[in-house]
Design an enzyme around this catalytic site. Sequence first.
Site, PDB file in Angstrom:
ATOM      1  N   GLY A  18       1.657  -4.777  -3.201  1.00 45.55           N
ATOM      2  CA  GLY A  18       0.325  -5.368  -3.466  1.00 45.55           C
ATOM      3  C   GLY A  18       0.476  -5.697  -5.042  1.00 45.55           C
ATOM      4  O   GLY A  18       1.240  -4.929  -5.850  1.00 45.55           O
ATOM      5  N   GLY A  20      -2.187  -6.161  -8.261  1.00 45.40           N
ATOM      6  CA  GLY A  20      -3.717  -5.968  -9.000  1.00 45.40           C
ATOM      7  C   GLY A  20      -3.744  -6.430 -10.238  1.00 45.40           C
ATOM      8  O   GLY A  20      -2.924  -6.895 -10.850  1.00 45.40           O
ATOM      9  N   MET A  22      -4.334  -4.547 -12.816  1.00 46.52           N
ATOM     10  CA  MET A  22      -3.789  -3.608 -13.804  1.00 46.52           C
ATOM     11  C   MET A  22      -2.398  -3.283 -13.388  1.00 46.52           C
ATOM     12  O   MET A  22      -1.691  -3.316 -14.426  1.00 46.52           O
ATOM     13  CB  MET A  22      -4.742  -2.625 -14.009  1.00 46.52           C
ATOM     14  CG  MET A  22      -4.186  -1.276 -14.894  1.00 46.52           C
ATOM     15  SD  MET A  22      -5.437   0.075 -15.046  1.00 46.52           S
ATOM     16  CE  MET A  22      -5.174   0.778 -13.739  1.00 46.52           C
ATOM     17  N   LYS A  40       2.870   3.018  -8.310  1.00 43.95           N
ATOM     18  CA  LYS A  40       1.918   1.886  -8.790  1.00 43.95           C
ATOM     19  C   LYS A  40       2.553   2.067 -10.360  1.00 43.95           C
ATOM     20  O   LYS A  40       2.710   2.976 -10.988  1.00 43.95           O
ATOM     21  CB  LYS A  40       0.460   2.298  -8.953  1.00 43.95           C
ATOM     22  CG  LYS A  40      -0.361   1.710  -9.705  1.00 43.95           C
ATOM     23  CD  LYS A  40      -1.913   2.202  -9.705  1.00 43.95           C
ATOM     24  CE  LYS A  40      -2.537   1.752  -8.549  1.00 43.95           C
ATOM     25  NZ  LYS A  40      -3.921   1.922  -8.565  1.00 43.95           N
ATOM     26  N   ASP A 134     -15.902   2.492  -8.618  1.00 38.96           N
ATOM     27  CA  ASP A 134     -15.567   1.339  -8.197  1.00 38.96           C
ATOM     28  C   ASP A 134     -15.437   1.366  -6.700  1.00 38.96           C
ATOM     29  O   ASP A 134     -14.250   1.089  -6.102  1.00 38.96           O
ATOM     30  CB  ASP A 134     -14.114   0.778  -8.717  1.00 38.96           C
ATOM     31  CG  ASP A 134     -13.769  -0.660  -8.554  1.00 38.96           C
ATOM     32  OD1 ASP A 134     -14.699  -1.465  -7.914  1.00 38.96           O
ATOM     33  OD2 ASP A 134     -12.517  -1.133  -8.615  1.00 38.96           O
TER      34      ASP A 134
END
Length: 664
Positions: A18, A20, A22, A40, A134
């Site tokens: 995926g 994002g 950031m 990530k 968040d």
Amino acid sequence: MKAGYTLNGRYRIVRALGEGGMANVYLAHDLILDRDVSVKLLRLDLRDDPNTIRRFQREALAATELVHDNIVQVYDVGEENGMQYLVMEYVEGTDLKAYIKHHFPIPYQEVIKIMEQILSAVSMAHKHNIIHRDLKPQNILIDEHQVAKITDFGIAVALSEHSLTQTNTVLGSVHYLSPEQARGGMATKQSDIYSLGIILYEMLTGTVPFQGETAVSIALKHFQSEIPSVRDIDPRIPQALENVVLRATSKQPRDRYADVASMAEDLKTSLSPTRAGEVRFTPSEDDNGETKVLPASAIAAISEIDHPEETAQADVKSAAKPEKDKKKGRKFHRHPRRRKFIIAGSVILLVLLGILLGVGLFQPRMTTVPKVTGRTETAARSELVAANLKVGEIHKVSSSTVKVHRVVRTEPRSGTQLRRKSMVDLWISTGPKRFRMADYQGESYASTAAKLEALGFTVHRESVHSTSVPAGKIIQQSVTAGKNVVPANTEVTFTVSTGSKTVTLADLTDKTKAQAQSYATDHNLNLAFKYAYSSDVAKGHVIRQSPGEGAVVHEGDNVTLTLSRGPESDSSSSVDEFSVDVKIPYDSGSTDDDDSSNNGSSENLIQIYLRDQDHSLSSVYKQMTITDDTQVTLPFTVASGKDGAYKVVRDGHVIASDNHVTKN
């Protein structure tokens, strides 16, 4: 990042999971621990943005402090070619947003089961004074066993890091934003509880409570509008369960649950029959009738969506003028302009004071991990203390590049931003990694040499012939088995067998027995003797040989010689001829390391002596080498009524003898 790329020489990228705002997330395989992980990776266009890097590092710091079954675990943090990355637990499943979409309506018991896991994880974070800020279904993963795991602590923050509101900054996703965050206020633990209430609302109804064309309009609804009733959407929902939603999403933080544990306890009993008929939760009257005033940042945001009637509601106090102001005649017209200047000046002054105070609070609380690699442990400790950090655990690790007792690396790594007084672990070099030498005798030289050279050894070969060790196998090694050595500093020499040496047989006919035995000894051959009468060949000389002259044999092979007894006489008829089988046992203990004559060989030297008409016990009848138990047949020729004798010598020791051998 392309599939197949290996990050830091360890994490091989499999595919993208995926993208994002950031960072991008990839599925990777840990080549060392042989497991799938999530990587990530900070986006390339953001790697030079210090604020983004700081936020990325803060996620690593926040997540590594939390170890919980319902929080995605962070395994590693690093940087390669300017790219910041996190290595995390890989959760095979989907996020809660997609789960709600594909499974709605979700049974109430299942809703509570999932929420209890989420609440447990958030409670753990709050105990460490970490606020997520968040919380939303997109940041909650559900695996195939319905285990929930919270991820993405990218904007999580510790309570001790600040005490001022970030002016004009709204963090978190607007659909799950608490009213105080929508106002630009500081997030608290109660802010996370509000988000949890919205998540519970969505799991029960399949939708979020507030919709709007813009993020600002949705934020205003969180600030101004009451949460719609879940029972209006699904009347079957018990009032006790709706009360959990209503209390968690109260506008005022003081009306919400005191902590996440209280919310979990209330949710746990919400389906209990004992709570049937419970009255609807109603929050207390807020602000004691005082007028609400939106901050300037909120007013500016509202004006962007062109709703003048909502703007007018933002400052009720300025719209409600006291009646006495209307009676002041012309002086009344000078007040609005003067008030504008006063308000503007006050706002500017407050902003400046906030900035100065914010810098004063933030800057001293953060520090940078100094670079101490290559320094002694004592020096590294001093530098960490000077940087307002504490020394954590000390780990010992081998290193071929860093000297003994010096720092190999730190965790977190140098350059990382940390809160003051944070722990930094040190890895101290124990020097090059040592290798325990194995016993390679009998092993293949080719594979052994390749393996040791790959480890850094320098390998040499010496070749020798051997009748007992197959070609290509190791007979001896120069480095003793069991010794611990540094591969890069070690040379090892292997003595390797080339197999048996070949011999082209000479013509041994008409040679004496002694001459034949001397030839056999020089060429490492085993002789066997037979006897026959001959009027042409002198007694004791070779009549014939097998194999014959010119034959190619190997060392250790048998050559049979037929010796002459001389002319046959009348007395020959009174001679008995017979044979005796003797088993010679092999002795592996005779090849001790202190027996230098063996040269590491595993052979026994056998000498056999006979006494009969043709032999004397003073001379060797047969000499041979054995590597296993061996049976030999000894021929005897004795006069009738007489007996013979034999003696077997193994490596200089008599192991068998018989002085009265007769024909049975």
